[in-house]
Design a protein around this motif. Structure first.
Motif, PDB file in Angstrom:
ATOM      1  N   UNK A  37       0.830  -1.191   0.000  1.00 17.24           N
ATOM      2  CA  UNK A  37       0.000   0.000   0.000  1.00 17.24           C
ATOM      3  C   UNK A  37       0.869   1.245   0.000  1.00 17.24           C
ATOM      4  N   UNK A  38       0.266   2.422  -0.106  1.00 19.97           N
ATOM      5  CA  UNK A  38       0.972   3.695  -0.177  1.00 19.97           C
ATOM      6  C   UNK A  38       1.844   3.974   1.048  1.00 19.97           C
ATOM      7  N   UNK A  39       1.468   3.414   2.192  1.00 23.77           N
ATOM      8  CA  UNK A  39       2.218   3.665   3.418  1.00 23.77           C
ATOM      9  C   UNK A  39       3.426   2.730   3.576  1.00 23.77           C
ATOM     10  N   UNK A  40       3.678   1.874   2.581  1.00 20.55           N
ATOM     11  CA  UNK A  40       4.810   0.970   2.612  1.00 20.55           C
ATOM     12  C   UNK A  40       4.526  -0.367   3.263  1.00 20.55           C
ATOM     13  N   UNK A  41       3.353  -0.537   3.863  1.00 18.79           N
ATOM     14  CA  UNK A  41       2.943  -1.789   4.501  1.00 18.79           C
ATOM     15  C   UNK A  41       2.377  -2.750   3.455  1.00 18.79           C
ATOM     16  N   UNK A  42       2.427  -4.036   3.756  1.00 16.86           N
ATOM     17  CA  UNK A  42       1.847  -5.062   2.892  1.00 16.86           C
ATOM     18  C   UNK A  42       0.564  -5.556   3.524  1.00 16.86           C
ATOM     19  N   UNK A  43      -0.525  -5.546   2.741  1.00 13.66           N
ATOM     20  CA  UNK A  43      -1.847  -5.940   3.230  1.00 13.66           C
ATOM     21  C   UNK A  43      -2.429  -7.009   2.314  1.00 13.66           C
ATOM     22  N   UNK A  44      -3.329  -7.857   2.848  1.00 10.66           N
ATOM     23  CA  UNK A  44      -4.049  -8.780   1.963  1.00 10.66           C
ATOM     24  C   UNK A  44      -4.967  -7.988   1.037  1.00 10.66           C
ATOM     25  N   UNK A  45      -5.147  -8.469  -0.185  1.00  7.91           N
ATOM     26  CA  UNK A  45      -5.975  -7.765  -1.158  1.00  7.91           C
ATOM     27  C   UNK A  45      -7.100  -8.685  -1.607  1.00  7.91           C
ATOM     28  N   UNK A  46      -8.314  -8.118  -1.691  1.00  6.93           N
ATOM     29  CA  UNK A  46      -9.514  -8.821  -2.154  1.00  6.93           C
ATOM     30  C   UNK A  46      -9.974  -8.123  -3.424  1.00  6.93           C
ATOM     31  N   UNK A  47     -10.071  -8.871  -4.532  1.00  7.39           N
ATOM     32  CA  UNK A  47     -10.570  -8.313  -5.791  1.00  7.39           C
ATOM     33  C   UNK A  47     -12.088  -8.425  -5.820  1.00  7.39           C
ATOM     34  N   UNK A  48     -12.756  -7.312  -6.108  1.00  9.15           N
ATOM     35  CA  UNK A  48     -14.217  -7.277  -6.193  1.00  9.15           C
ATOM     36  C   UNK A  48     -14.628  -6.908  -7.606  1.00  9.15           C
ATOM     37  N   UNK A  49     -15.810  -7.353  -8.005  1.00 11.35           N
ATOM     38  CA  UNK A  49     -16.308  -7.070  -9.351  1.00 11.35           C
ATOM     39  C   UNK A  49     -16.849  -5.658  -9.484  1.00 11.35           C
ATOM     40  N   UNK A  50     -17.434  -5.149  -8.409  1.00  9.68           N
ATOM     41  CA  UNK A  50     -18.063  -3.839  -8.484  1.00  9.68           C
ATOM     42  C   UNK A  50     -17.961  -3.155  -7.129  1.00  9.68           C
ATOM     43  N   UNK A  51     -17.750  -1.855  -7.153  1.00  2.21           N
ATOM     44  CA  UNK A  51     -17.699  -1.057  -5.930  1.00  2.21           C
ATOM     45  C   UNK A  51     -18.425   0.257  -6.209  1.00  2.21           C
ATOM     46  N   UNK A  52     -18.368   1.179  -5.265  1.00  6.93           N
ATOM     47  CA  UNK A  52     -19.037   2.456  -5.471  1.00  6.93           C
ATOM     48  C   UNK A  52     -18.394   3.259  -6.602  1.00  6.93           C
ATOM     49  N   UNK A  53     -17.167   2.944  -6.976  1.00  4.24           N
ATOM     50  CA  UNK A  53     -16.492   3.639  -8.068  1.00  4.24           C
ATOM     51  C   UNK A  53     -16.973   3.184  -9.443  1.00  4.24           C
ATOM     52  N   UNK A  54     -17.502   1.964  -9.556  1.00  7.41           N
ATOM     53  CA  UNK A  54     -17.913   1.465 -10.865  1.00  7.41           C
ATOM     54  C   UNK A  54     -19.400   1.149 -10.955  1.00  7.41           C
ATOM     55  N   UNK A  55     -20.138   1.243  -9.859  1.00  6.15           N
ATOM     56  CA  UNK A  55     -21.574   0.939  -9.882  1.00  6.15           C
ATOM     57  C   UNK A  55     -22.332   2.081 -10.556  1.00  6.15           C
ATOM     58  N   UNK A  56     -23.211   1.778 -11.499  1.00 11.87           N
ATOM     59  CA  UNK A  56     -23.920   2.840 -12.235  1.00 11.87           C
ATOM     60  C   UNK A  56     -24.713   3.794 -11.346  1.00 11.87           C
ATOM     61  N   UNK A  57     -25.253   3.316 -10.235  1.00 10.62           N
ATOM     62  CA  UNK A  57     -26.034   4.194  -9.363  1.00 10.62           C
ATOM     63  C   UNK A  57     -25.152   5.279  -8.751  1.00 10.62           C
ATOM     64  N   UNK A  58     -23.961   4.919  -8.312  1.00 12.04           N
ATOM     65  CA  UNK A  58     -23.077   5.864  -7.654  1.00 12.04           C
ATOM     66  C   UNK A  58     -22.302   6.735  -8.638  1.00 12.04           C
ATOM     67  N   UNK A  59     -22.092   6.267  -9.856  1.00 14.43           N
ATOM     68  CA  UNK A  59     -21.343   7.051 -10.837  1.00 14.43           C
ATOM     69  C   UNK A  59     -22.223   8.017 -11.610  1.00 14.43           C
TER      70      UNK A  59
END
Length: 87
Positions: A37-59
């Protein structure tokens, strides 16, 4: 809080591949994949199909249903309901 009854709650990165967007939050979700991540730490990552950035209602790209237009089109096509009236 009893430790043996609750799942591990830790920082996790959720990544929306469709929008190219990722955010860091806390979750009980587990993943074998990690990301730095940006802070230099390593975190587990979960890939999602849709979030508020790509959902038509929120965009703002969601289509609204024009029910009044549908009724008017139905009445133009099939008449205003006078076909079934008896005199």
């Amino acid at each position: 809080m009893q430790q043996e009854k609750h799942p591990d709650y830790h920082p996790v990165v959720f990544r929306d591949r469709a929008a190219g967007y990722a955010f860091l939050t806390r979750s009980t979700a587990q993943s074998e994949q990690t990301i730095e991540w940006d802070d230099g730490q390593t975190y587990p990552v979960i890939d999602v199909e849709i979030s508020s950035e790509s959902h038509p209602f929120y965009t703002g790209k969601a289509r609204t249903v024009d029910t009044e237009g549908r009724v008017a089109r139905f009445e133009r096509r099939y008449g205003a309901g006078d076909a079934g009236e008896a005199t």
